[in-house]
Scaffold this motif. Structure first.
Motif, PDB file in Angstrom:
ATOM      1  N   GLY A 127       0.813  -1.215   0.000  1.00  0.00           N
ATOM      2  CA  GLY A 127       0.000   0.000   0.000  1.00  0.00           C
ATOM      3  C   GLY A 127       0.842   1.258   0.000  1.00  0.00           C
ATOM      4  N   PHE A 128       1.951   1.230   0.736  1.00  0.00           N
ATOM      5  CA  PHE A 128       2.826   2.400   0.794  1.00  0.00           C
ATOM      6  C   PHE A 128       3.471   2.668  -0.564  1.00  0.00           C
ATOM      7  CE2 PHE A 128       6.981   4.353   2.244  1.00  0.00           C
ATOM      8  CZ  PHE A 128       6.430   5.607   2.443  1.00  0.00           C
ATOM      9  N   ALA A 129       3.875   1.593  -1.254  1.00  0.00           N
ATOM     10  CA  ALA A 129       4.456   1.766  -2.588  1.00  0.00           C
ATOM     11  C   ALA A 129       3.444   2.403  -3.542  1.00  0.00           C
ATOM     12  CB  ALA A 129       4.928   0.416  -3.130  1.00  0.00           C
ATOM     13  N   LEU A 130       2.202   1.941  -3.463  1.00  0.00           N
ATOM     14  CA  LEU A 130       1.150   2.532  -4.297  1.00  0.00           C
ATOM     15  C   LEU A 130       0.855   3.970  -3.878  1.00  0.00           C
ATOM     16  CD1 LEU A 130      -1.210  -0.571  -4.365  1.00  0.00           C
ATOM     17  CD2 LEU A 130       0.056   0.365  -6.320  1.00  0.00           C
ATOM     18  N   GLN A 131       0.940   4.227  -2.574  1.00  0.00           N
ATOM     19  CA  GLN A 131       0.719   5.583  -2.074  1.00  0.00           C
ATOM     20  C   GLN A 131       1.770   6.548  -2.609  1.00  0.00           C
ATOM     21  OE1 GLN A 131       1.088   5.906   2.161  1.00  0.00           O
ATOM     22  NE2 GLN A 131       0.575   8.065   2.230  1.00  0.00           N
ATOM     23  N   ILE A 132       3.021   6.091  -2.679  1.00  0.00           N
ATOM     24  CA  ILE A 132       4.095   6.945  -3.204  1.00  0.00           C
ATOM     25  C   ILE A 132       3.803   7.345  -4.642  1.00  0.00           C
ATOM     26  CG2 ILE A 132       6.528   6.972  -3.900  1.00  0.00           C
ATOM     27  CD1 ILE A 132       7.139   5.280  -1.457  1.00  0.00           C
ATOM     28  N   VAL A 133       3.385   6.355  -5.447  1.00  0.00           N
ATOM     29  CA  VAL A 133       3.056   6.651  -6.844  1.00  0.00           C
ATOM     30  C   VAL A 133       1.923   7.673  -6.908  1.00  0.00           C
ATOM     31  CG1 VAL A 133       2.224   5.683  -9.015  1.00  0.00           C
ATOM     32  CG2 VAL A 133       3.839   4.388  -7.617  1.00  0.00           C
ATOM     33  N   ALA A 134       0.890   7.473  -6.073  1.00  0.00           N
ATOM     34  CA  ALA A 134      -0.253   8.385  -6.078  1.00  0.00           C
ATOM     35  C   ALA A 134       0.150   9.796  -5.655  1.00  0.00           C
ATOM     36  CB  ALA A 134      -1.351   7.847  -5.161  1.00  0.00           C
ATOM     37  N   LEU A 135       0.984   9.890  -4.610  1.00  0.00           N
ATOM     38  CA  LEU A 135       1.390  11.206  -4.110  1.00  0.00           C
ATOM     39  C   LEU A 135       2.264  11.958  -5.105  1.00  0.00           C
ATOM     40  CD1 LEU A 135       2.117  10.318  -0.373  1.00  0.00           C
ATOM     41  CD2 LEU A 135       0.401  11.947  -1.199  1.00  0.00           C
ATOM     42  N   ARG A 136       2.941  11.236  -5.987  1.00  0.00           N
ATOM     43  CA  ARG A 136       3.793  11.885  -6.986  1.00  0.00           C
ATOM     44  C   ARG A 136       3.012  12.309  -8.221  1.00  0.00           C
ATOM     45  NH1 ARG A 136       8.593  13.161  -4.560  1.00  0.00           N
ATOM     46  NH2 ARG A 136       9.677  13.108  -6.554  1.00  0.00           N
ATOM     47  N   THR A 137       1.729  11.946  -8.287  1.00  0.00           N
ATOM     48  CA  THR A 137       0.942  12.268  -9.475  1.00  0.00           C
ATOM     49  C   THR A 137      -0.372  12.985  -9.173  1.00  0.00           C
ATOM     50  OG1 THR A 137      -0.042  10.050  -9.399  1.00  0.00           O
ATOM     51  CG2 THR A 137       1.892  10.345 -10.804  1.00  0.00           C
ATOM     52  N   LEU A 138      -0.810  12.972  -7.912  1.00  0.00           N
ATOM     53  CA  LEU A 138      -2.083  13.582  -7.540  1.00  0.00           C
ATOM     54  C   LEU A 138      -1.875  14.584  -6.406  1.00  0.00           C
ATOM     55  CD1 LEU A 138      -4.415  10.431  -7.379  1.00  0.00           C
ATOM     56  CD2 LEU A 138      -4.481  12.223  -9.115  1.00  0.00           C
ATOM     57  N   PRO A 139      -2.786  15.551  -6.255  1.00  0.00           N
ATOM     58  CA  PRO A 139      -2.726  16.452  -5.103  1.00  0.00           C
ATOM     59  C   PRO A 139      -2.839  15.666  -3.793  1.00  0.00           C
ATOM     60  CG  PRO A 139      -4.218  17.316  -6.757  1.00  0.00           C
ATOM     61  CD  PRO A 139      -3.870  15.921  -7.187  1.00  0.00           C
ATOM     62  N   ILE A 140      -2.213  16.173  -2.748  1.00  0.00           N
ATOM     63  CA  ILE A 140      -2.235  15.458  -1.467  1.00  0.00           C
ATOM     64  C   ILE A 140      -3.648  15.309  -0.925  1.00  0.00           C
ATOM     65  CG2 ILE A 140      -1.509  15.583   0.947  1.00  0.00           C
ATOM     66  CD1 ILE A 140       1.070  16.818   0.081  1.00  0.00           C
ATOM     67  N   TYR A 141      -4.516  16.314  -1.153  1.00  0.00           N
ATOM     68  CA  TYR A 141      -5.856  16.215  -0.579  1.00  0.00           C
ATOM     69  C   TYR A 141      -6.642  15.060  -1.194  1.00  0.00           C
ATOM     70  CZ  TYR A 141      -7.406  18.851  -4.748  1.00  0.00           C
ATOM     71  OH  TYR A 141      -7.661  19.274  -6.037  1.00  0.00           O
ATOM     72  N   VAL A 142      -6.369  14.724  -2.432  1.00  0.00           N
ATOM     73  CA  VAL A 142      -7.056  13.591  -3.060  1.00  0.00           C
ATOM     74  C   VAL A 142      -6.561  12.274  -2.456  1.00  0.00           C
ATOM     75  CG1 VAL A 142      -7.455  12.341  -5.213  1.00  0.00           C
ATOM     76  CG2 VAL A 142      -7.413  14.845  -5.206  1.00  0.00           C
ATOM     77  N   VAL A 143      -5.238  12.152  -2.336  1.00  0.00           N
ATOM     78  CA  VAL A 143      -4.667  10.920  -1.791  1.00  0.00           C
ATOM     79  C   VAL A 143      -5.084  10.736  -0.334  1.00  0.00           C
ATOM     80  CG1 VAL A 143      -2.534   9.650  -1.339  1.00  0.00           C
ATOM     81  CG2 VAL A 143      -2.723  11.087  -3.384  1.00  0.00           C
ATOM     82  N   GLY A 144      -5.073  11.822   0.435  1.00  0.00           N
ATOM     83  CA  GLY A 144      -5.457  11.732   1.840  1.00  0.00           C
ATOM     84  C   GLY A 144      -6.884  11.249   2.011  1.00  0.00           C
ATOM     85  N   ALA A 145      -7.800  11.786   1.206  1.00  0.00           N
ATOM     86  CA  ALA A 145      -9.197  11.359   1.295  1.00  0.00           C
ATOM     87  C   ALA A 145      -9.347   9.906   0.861  1.00  0.00           C
ATOM     88  CB  ALA A 145     -10.075  12.252   0.429  1.00  0.00           C
ATOM     89  N   ALA A 146      -8.597   9.501  -0.163  1.00  0.00           N
ATOM     90  CA  ALA A 146      -8.658   8.111  -0.623  1.00  0.00           C
ATOM     91  C   ALA A 146      -8.156   7.160   0.458  1.00  0.00           C
ATOM     92  CB  ALA A 146      -7.846   7.950  -1.904  1.00  0.00           C
ATOM     93  N   LEU A 147      -7.090   7.560   1.165  1.00  0.00           N
ATOM     94  CA  LEU A 147      -6.555   6.702   2.223  1.00  0.00           C
ATOM     95  C   LEU A 147      -7.527   6.607   3.403  1.00  0.00           C
ATOM     96  CD1 LEU A 147      -2.782   7.694   2.215  1.00  0.00           C
ATOM     97  CD2 LEU A 147      -3.904   5.755   1.110  1.00  0.00           C
TER      98      LEU A 147
END
Length: 306
Positions: free
Chosen positions: A57-77
């Motif tokens: 999950g962390f590896a996927l999170q890194i990819v997401a954080l490098r391509t999406l705004p943090i507020y989107v990733v935070g809400a998804a998590l």
């Protein structure tokens, strides 16, 4: 967005295994943060399985954080709570109320709104002051754990949960700020200290207090702060004219997740419970809300996170 959702699925499933291991580990005798608890939990195969899913999950999170705004990733998590609730209902035969099934749908709706409104990831690297401030916050999380661990039972779970959320939030922001391997960069140390402290605080909060309270604190800590940092200091934005939709979607997703906070941990195994298990269940169970067999005191990890 696919990576963010896949990361949420991994974290949501991992929380089931980790919480079961934390409950099975022999509780310590002190009232503060139990450092030895991590070692006792690591001897449980479920905790190791959860860590493996966390790593993915962390590896996927890194990819997401490098391509999406943090507020989107935070809400998804934060939506990992919905994942845990659904898994608990299917595999652990936990009954979800109508309100909770509605909350799952609300989380999904909020994520759809965010996906429609989100702009591109900001490209600002962050100032040197922000990098050192992040390191300071990571050590502040440790201090918060020391102070929170000495509080009475009710505020302890909230403070430890919030501290864990702040630690996971440090990790989210640090991932965005890291630019190559440079061990002179304070962000690397913020990542390690913040992530380690978050795991320790959340594990202690899950075992020693109300899971609902602890998980709600973690969700708030790991979503709101990083989202603000991303927008104000890192240049995250929304699609033109859709800022209102992004704010609404973020609020809806987080509110739905908070409604599902009791699924931060799965229910204890059925059968005769010894004194230690009974005391733990009493501490974790919301007093004014009796539950059918299910995670009444069950939160998830939340997030969180690495």
């Amino acid at each position: 967005m696919i990576c963010a959702l896949a990361s949420a699925f991994c974290f949501g499933a991992a929380s089931v295994f980790q919480a079961m291991a934390a409950r099975a580990a022999e509780p310590g005798t002190g009232g503060g943060v139990d450092v030895a608890l991590m070692w006792r939990a690591l001897r449980q195969w479920r905790y190791l399985a959860g860590l493996g899913m966390d790593a993915l999950g962390f590896a996927l999170q890194i990819v997401a954080l490098r391509t999406l705004p943090i507020y989107v990733v935070g809400a998804a998590l934060a939506a990992s709570l919905a994942v845990t609730a659904v898994i608990a209902s299917r595999l652990l035969h936990v009954r979800l109320s109508r309100v909770e099934w509605t909350a799952v749908a609300v989380v999904c709706l909020g994520l759809v709104m965010l996906a429609l409104a989100a702009g591109r990831e900001g490209h600002e690297g962050g100032s040197e002051a922000l990098r050192w401030a992040l390191l300071g916050v990571s050590f502040g999380v440790l201090l918060l754990g020391v102070v929170g661990g000495r509080l009475p039972a009710k505020p302890r779970a909230l403070v430890l949960g919030l501290g864990a959320g702040f630690g996971f939030g440090v990790v989210e922001v640090a991932v965005r700020l890291i630019d190559g391997i440079d061990f002179a960069d304070p962000v690397w140390y913020a990542l390690l200290v913040g992530g380690g402290a978050a795991f320790l605080l959340l594990t202690s909060a899950l075992q020693r207090g109300s899971v609902t309270t602890a998980t709600a604190g973690a969700v708030l800590g790991e979503t709101i702060g990083p989202a603000v940092v991303g927008v104000v200091w890192l240049g995250d934005s929304t699609r033109e004219g859709l800022g209102w939709l992004a704010i609404l979607g973020f609020a809806v997703a987080v509110a739905g997740s908070l409604t599902l906070a009791r699924f931060g941990e799965p229910p204890a195994p059925e059968g005769p419970a010894g004194p230690a298990e009974a005391l733990e269940a009493d501490a974790a169970q919301p007093q004014a809300q009796p539950q059918a067999p299910g995670p009444a005191s069950a939160p998830k990890r939340g997030p969180r996170t690495p």
